[in-house]
Scaffold this motif. Sequence first.
Motif, PDB file in Angstrom:
ATOM      1  N   PHE A  34       0.823  -1.219   0.000  1.00 43.52           N
ATOM      2  CA  PHE A  34       0.000   0.000   0.000  1.00 43.52           C
ATOM      3  C   PHE A  34       0.848   1.256   0.000  1.00 43.52           C
ATOM      4  O   PHE A  34       0.373   2.322  -0.401  1.00 43.52           O
ATOM      5  N   ARG A  73      -0.379   4.098  -2.349  1.00 51.81           N
ATOM      6  CA  ARG A  73      -0.717   5.415  -1.806  1.00 51.81           C
ATOM      7  C   ARG A  73       0.371   6.434  -2.131  1.00 51.81           C
ATOM      8  O   ARG A  73       0.115   7.618  -2.287  1.00 51.81           O
ATOM      9  N   GLY A 113     -12.094  -2.300   0.891  1.00 49.43           N
ATOM     10  CA  GLY A 113     -10.872  -2.877   0.345  1.00 49.43           C
ATOM     11  C   GLY A 113      -9.804  -1.830   0.091  1.00 49.43           C
ATOM     12  O   GLY A 113      -9.625  -0.911   0.895  1.00 49.43           O
ATOM     13  N   GLY A 114      -9.136  -1.948  -1.051  1.00 50.32           N
ATOM     14  CA  GLY A 114      -8.028  -1.040  -1.359  1.00 50.32           C
ATOM     15  C   GLY A 114      -8.401   0.118  -2.266  1.00 50.32           C
ATOM     16  O   GLY A 114      -7.528   0.858  -2.714  1.00 50.32           O
ATOM     17  N   MET A 150      -9.784   3.071  -1.944  1.00 57.31           N
ATOM     18  CA  MET A 150      -9.480   4.467  -1.594  1.00 57.31           C
ATOM     19  C   MET A 150      -7.988   4.757  -1.702  1.00 57.31           C
ATOM     20  O   MET A 150      -7.580   5.816  -2.163  1.00 57.31           O
ATOM     21  N   ASP A 151      -7.166   3.810  -1.278  1.00 55.21           N
ATOM     22  CA  ASP A 151      -5.714   3.993  -1.352  1.00 55.21           C
ATOM     23  C   ASP A 151      -5.261   4.108  -2.806  1.00 55.21           C
ATOM     24  O   ASP A 151      -4.419   4.937  -3.155  1.00 55.21           O
ATOM     25  N   ALA A 163      -7.129   4.949  -5.433  1.00 53.69           N
ATOM     26  CA  ALA A 163      -7.691   6.129  -6.102  1.00 53.69           C
ATOM     27  C   ALA A 163      -6.890   7.389  -5.763  1.00 53.69           C
ATOM     28  O   ALA A 163      -6.684   8.241  -6.625  1.00 53.69           O
ATOM     29  N   VAL A 164      -6.443   7.510  -4.523  1.00 54.08           N
ATOM     30  CA  VAL A 164      -5.705   8.732  -4.169  1.00 54.08           C
ATOM     31  C   VAL A 164      -4.237   8.653  -4.576  1.00 54.08           C
ATOM     32  O   VAL A 164      -3.565   9.675  -4.698  1.00 54.08           O
ATOM     33  N   THR A 190     -15.417   7.688  -3.070  1.00 54.10           N
ATOM     34  CA  THR A 190     -14.182   6.969  -2.795  1.00 54.10           C
ATOM     35  C   THR A 190     -13.063   7.986  -2.613  1.00 54.10           C
ATOM     36  O   THR A 190     -12.278   7.900  -1.671  1.00 54.10           O
ATOM     37  N   ALA A 191     -12.998   8.933  -3.553  1.00 54.09           N
ATOM     38  CA  ALA A 191     -12.006   9.998  -3.483  1.00 54.09           C
ATOM     39  C   ALA A 191     -12.460  11.132  -4.389  1.00 54.09           C
ATOM     40  O   ALA A 191     -13.140  10.907  -5.388  1.00 54.09           O
ATOM     41  N   SER A 201     -11.306  -4.346   6.142  1.00 54.48           N
ATOM     42  CA  SER A 201     -11.514  -3.504   4.964  1.00 54.48           C
ATOM     43  C   SER A 201     -12.570  -4.072   4.040  1.00 54.48           C
ATOM     44  O   SER A 201     -13.230  -3.341   3.326  1.00 54.48           O
ATOM     45  N   TYR A 202     -12.701  -5.380   4.018  1.00 58.66           N
ATOM     46  CA  TYR A 202     -13.601  -5.980   3.019  1.00 58.66           C
ATOM     47  C   TYR A 202     -14.332  -7.176   3.600  1.00 58.66           C
ATOM     48  O   TYR A 202     -13.988  -8.320   3.337  1.00 58.66           O
ATOM     49  N   PRO A 260     -10.130   1.566   5.206  1.00 58.38           N
ATOM     50  CA  PRO A 260      -9.474   1.301   3.920  1.00 58.38           C
ATOM     51  C   PRO A 260      -8.258   0.384   4.132  1.00 58.38           C
ATOM     52  O   PRO A 260      -7.554   0.505   5.140  1.00 58.38           O
ATOM     53  N   GLN A 261      -8.042  -0.501   3.190  1.00 59.35           N
ATOM     54  CA  GLN A 261      -7.069  -1.579   3.398  1.00 59.35           C
ATOM     55  C   GLN A 261      -5.659  -1.078   3.724  1.00 59.35           C
ATOM     56  O   GLN A 261      -4.985  -1.621   4.593  1.00 59.35           O
ATOM     57  N   GLY A 262      -5.235  -0.037   3.013  1.00 59.58           N
ATOM     58  CA  GLY A 262      -3.896   0.492   3.284  1.00 59.58           C
ATOM     59  C   GLY A 262      -3.821   1.155   4.647  1.00 59.58           C
ATOM     60  O   GLY A 262      -2.787   1.127   5.324  1.00 59.58           O
ATOM     61  N   ALA A 297      -6.011   8.720   1.885  1.00 57.59           N
ATOM     62  CA  ALA A 297      -6.978   7.660   1.572  1.00 57.59           C
ATOM     63  C   ALA A 297      -8.205   7.802   2.466  1.00 57.59           C
ATOM     64  O   ALA A 297      -8.097   7.753   3.688  1.00 57.59           O
ATOM     65  N   GLY A 298      -9.336   7.988   1.860  1.00 60.94           N
ATOM     66  CA  GLY A 298     -10.586   8.105   2.611  1.00 60.94           C
ATOM     67  C   GLY A 298     -10.869   9.490   3.152  1.00 60.94           C
ATOM     68  O   GLY A 298     -11.919   9.713   3.763  1.00 60.94           O
ATOM     69  N   ASP A 335     -11.794  12.143   1.785  1.00 57.47           N
ATOM     70  CA  ASP A 335     -12.985  12.767   1.201  1.00 57.47           C
ATOM     71  C   ASP A 335     -14.227  11.904   1.410  1.00 57.47           C
ATOM     72  O   ASP A 335     -15.260  12.153   0.800  1.00 57.47           O
ATOM     73  N   SER A 336     -14.102  10.871   2.210  1.00 59.03           N
ATOM     74  CA  SER A 336     -15.184   9.882   2.286  1.00 59.03           C
ATOM     75  C   SER A 336     -15.877   9.882   3.637  1.00 59.03           C
ATOM     76  O   SER A 336     -15.414  10.509   4.594  1.00 59.03           O
ATOM     77  N   ARG A 355      -3.685  19.067  -0.095  1.00 57.04           N
ATOM     78  CA  ARG A 355      -4.583  17.920  -0.217  1.00 57.04           C
ATOM     79  C   ARG A 355      -5.136  17.537   1.155  1.00 57.04           C
ATOM     80  O   ARG A 355      -4.425  17.619   2.157  1.00 57.04           O
TER      81      ARG A 355
END
Lengths: 225, 222
Positions: free
Chosen positions: A92, A96, A131-132, A134-135, A137-138, A167-168, B77-78, B102-104, B124-125, B127-128, B142
């Motif tokens: 990740f 990321r 899952g992955g 969001m990581d 997408a950003v 998601t982003a 995460s899932y 989120p997984q990361g 990550a996340g 904006d969510s 950002r």
Amino acid sequence: MSGPRLSLIDMARRVARDIPSGAYVNLGIGMPTLVGEVVSPDKEIVYHSENGILGMGPAPAPGEGDPELINAGKQPVTLLPGGSYFHHTDSFMMMRGGHIDVTVLGGFQVSAAGDLANWATDEVGHPPAVGGAMDLAVGAKRVLVFMTHTTKAGTPKILPLCTYPLTAAGVVDRIFTELAVIDVVPGGLVVRELVAGLSREELQARTGARLAFADEVVELVPGAV
Amino acid sequence: MIDKRVGSLPEAVAGIGDGATVLVGGFGNSGIPVELVHALLDEGARDLTLVTNNAGSGETDVAALIREHRVRKIICSYPRSSGSIWFEERYRAGELELELVPQGTLSERMRAAGAGLGGFFTPAGADSLLAEGKEVRMINGRRHVFEEPLHGDVALIKARKADRWGNLVYSTAARNFGPTMATAATVTVVQVREFVELGDLDPECIVTPGIFVDRVVEVAGS
């Protein structure tokens, strides 16, 4: 929906053309996985899988392979010469940290500003899963979205603003659908390519967000992408 | 003499108490410490918080813990995988709390715990919905959301080989969360396919140094 459109495999071929040789690529689960099957063999692409693989190869022959060597979609895969394994935190970090050149993701909705919604709908009582997504997408340098232009019911998925949870925000670079290739630019959405036989007005009618058109719009010919 | 090897699965999971936070390695069916999780089921601890990427599928390992009402909360995460019937059943019944990460971020929160850090800001996340209630800060133009470290009382992971110092090597993609989880728990318990002699593992290739490992148990064929 009737009328001119690209097949799924044509869409995958069109996305594949946007992946340059030498790229480190992460393909999302579902439709994006198809892209890996149609990339030109002349290109050397290093596929990344979030569960800790670089240099991921195709599925093993039936009955062969390592049951623990799977991709993000939990399907069995192989490792190509030069490939490597690493742990999740490193994986990740790659995603990321801007080390993945291109990712191809599915989408529920994309906004005119490139916001992506691809992890949750507004369905009540359905347990969420992220899952992955969001990581990726950003973090990926280039985010390509591979999705149908509308829902099965014909509702536009390209909208002024996403109505599903994001998601982003502002991450999508290019959208590929069965009807068009559309870039997200600072002013909004620009159609670069349009399926043969579909008018600009018809495309706009199936799109929630306002579309601009490139000076020269390339024709996408079904069966000849 | 340092010897982290234990002779049986019950010894490996001994002392895991009610209410413990348990990190469980694995991604899909890859790298799940199935036999350790079944030993935990037999050991009987209840009211557990599980930290694991998926929420189990079918009737084994994590799904069995959920089915047997041992799990109060799952951080993952899932959770919604094919065959995750027990998760869905207990979740819909309101018997199981879910913290979706989120997984990361899940992995990095455990890394932060293992690294002695107080958390981190991630885009990550940010904006969510998953950022709701958390500190969000603009960094280099950002949005980033603050995420706290995630520490386990116990980690249950799977590796391929261990020596008596607890040095580990893994097997292909089954490595996944193992090395990070090993750093993030008070007690790290590892099931391995085989024990090897001290010195047999190439020091250039050891993935998890034994300092992060407390107990190893051999499960042949796993």
